[in-house]
Design a protein around this motif. Sequence first.
Motif, PDB file in Angstrom:
ATOM      1  N   CYS A   1      16.473 -41.288 -76.448  1.00  0.00           N
ATOM      2  CA  CYS A   1      15.447 -40.275 -77.474  1.00  0.00           C
ATOM      3  C   CYS A   1      16.244 -40.031 -78.650  1.00  0.00           C
ATOM      4  O   CYS A   1      15.816 -40.046 -80.054  1.00  0.00           O
ATOM      5  CB  CYS A   1      14.760 -39.194 -76.791  1.00  0.00           C
ATOM      6  SG  CYS A   1      13.618 -39.221 -75.525  1.00  0.00           S
ATOM      7  N   MET A   2      17.669 -39.494 -78.434  1.00  0.00           N
ATOM      8  CA  MET A   2      18.058 -39.898 -80.212  1.00  0.00           C
ATOM      9  C   MET A   2      18.639 -41.017 -81.132  1.00  0.00           C
ATOM     10  O   MET A   2      17.868 -40.184 -81.814  1.00  0.00           O
ATOM     11  CB  MET A   2      19.335 -38.502 -79.650  1.00  0.00           C
ATOM     12  CG  MET A   2      19.968 -38.473 -80.411  1.00  0.00           C
ATOM     13  SD  MET A   2      19.146 -36.793 -81.483  1.00  0.00           S
ATOM     14  CE  MET A   2      19.659 -35.279 -79.500  1.00  0.00           C
TER      15      MET A   2
ATOM     16  N   THR B   1      10.970 -34.098 -84.573  1.00  0.00           N
ATOM     17  CA  THR B   1      11.250 -33.896 -82.502  1.00  0.00           C
ATOM     18  C   THR B   1      10.654 -33.727 -81.574  1.00  0.00           C
ATOM     19  O   THR B   1      11.591 -33.425 -80.863  1.00  0.00           O
ATOM     20  CB  THR B   1      12.651 -33.168 -83.120  1.00  0.00           C
ATOM     21  OG1 THR B   1      12.321 -32.778 -83.783  1.00  0.00           O
ATOM     22  CG2 THR B   1      13.247 -33.988 -84.550  1.00  0.00           C
TER      23      THR B   1
ATOM     24  N   ASN C   1      12.184 -35.461 -78.404  1.00  0.00           N
ATOM     25  CA  ASN C   1      13.259 -35.483 -77.668  1.00  0.00           C
ATOM     26  C   ASN C   1      13.212 -33.391 -77.499  1.00  0.00           C
ATOM     27  O   ASN C   1      13.785 -33.093 -76.356  1.00  0.00           O
ATOM     28  CB  ASN C   1      14.302 -34.943 -78.913  1.00  0.00           C
ATOM     29  CG  ASN C   1      14.016 -36.907 -79.694  1.00  0.00           C
ATOM     30  OD1 ASN C   1      13.415 -36.985 -80.298  1.00  0.00           O
ATOM     31  ND2 ASN C   1      15.039 -37.130 -79.608  1.00  0.00           N
TER      32      ASN C   1
ATOM     33  N   HIS D   1      18.077 -38.448 -72.924  1.00  0.00           N
ATOM     34  CA  HIS D   1      18.150 -37.995 -74.379  1.00  0.00           C
ATOM     35  C   HIS D   1      18.862 -38.318 -75.285  1.00  0.00           C
ATOM     36  O   HIS D   1      18.661 -38.443 -76.742  1.00  0.00           O
ATOM     37  CB  HIS D   1      19.356 -36.184 -73.919  1.00  0.00           C
ATOM     38  CG  HIS D   1      19.639 -35.273 -73.008  1.00  0.00           C
ATOM     39  ND1 HIS D   1      17.678 -34.311 -73.440  1.00  0.00           N
ATOM     40  CD2 HIS D   1      18.916 -35.163 -71.919  1.00  0.00           C
ATOM     41  CE1 HIS D   1      17.369 -33.965 -72.751  1.00  0.00           C
ATOM     42  NE2 HIS D   1      18.490 -33.520 -71.306  1.00  0.00           N
TER      43      HIS D   1
END
Length: 310
Positions: A161-162, A191, A194, A158
């Motif tokens: 990806c952020m 996004t 994400n 996570h």
Amino acid sequence: MGAENSSVTEFILAGLTNQPGLQIPLFFLFLGFYVVTVVGNLGLITLIGLNSHLHTPMYFFLFNLSFIDFCYSTVITPKMLMSFVLRQNIISYAGCMTQLFFFLFFVVSESFILSAMAYDRYAAICNPLVYMATMSPQVCLLLLLGVYVMGFAGAMAHTACMVRLNFCANNLVNHYMCDILPLLERSCTSTYVNELVVFVVVGIDIGVPTVTIFISYAVILSSILRIHSTEGRSKAFSTCSSHIIAVSLFFGSGAFMYLKPSSLLPMNQGKVSSLFYTIVVPMLNPLIYSLRNKDVKVALKKTLSKKPFS
């Protein structure tokens, strides 16, 4: 941590509410919750450490559950409390990504430690004669290693990806912490990746432990129903009831927050839902496991009755 990928260097956390009359009462309410969380979890860690009769696989995992609860509550709550007393609760880009990583690391670890605890109860109730061989120290350490590896993998997926996203000039995050969904709302770039990672990784991090827990308790229930004595059934149920309550609170609120499309769950409702697994669950876990657990009560009385210099 990748600040060059973003047009913002800091975020402003909106907090739980913008109503001035609620700020101070909520500050003291959640400060009280945090004190109970810290005292409860550190107290349970201390009790398990000091009492040799609690040095069993069940309490080994409970020790780590309390450690995880203490850590991820500490990652979230102090910064949340600042939003009630500061005009603007500012967090740097690096600080935000760091908070996101450690929050995800501990929350994913919690989901897998709960499944390890379910497996431990399965081994204790369904195969009691070989329980100590099944849950040997080596097996417990390997299970714990798996818990933290899954926590690290989920947090890295996570967070990586952020940090690849660009964030817009509007840096107001509609939350009391740096969480995945409110941060995605502030992104200027697509996004899609994400959101895909959220559904896949969260699906694994909730799905795998949930399936493990359901299978464990289905077999446990089958074994309990075959016990002829009422006292035996009652004892077996009592050893599992605390864990079932903790699992229901944690996975219920987590699934409600992350596995629903954002269009069906307004962020204000999402903030309330996330309160359960970030604030309420870490506070309740030590209470659930101590108030409903005879061994912990005995250990507490024994510890309190010791003379300081005896």
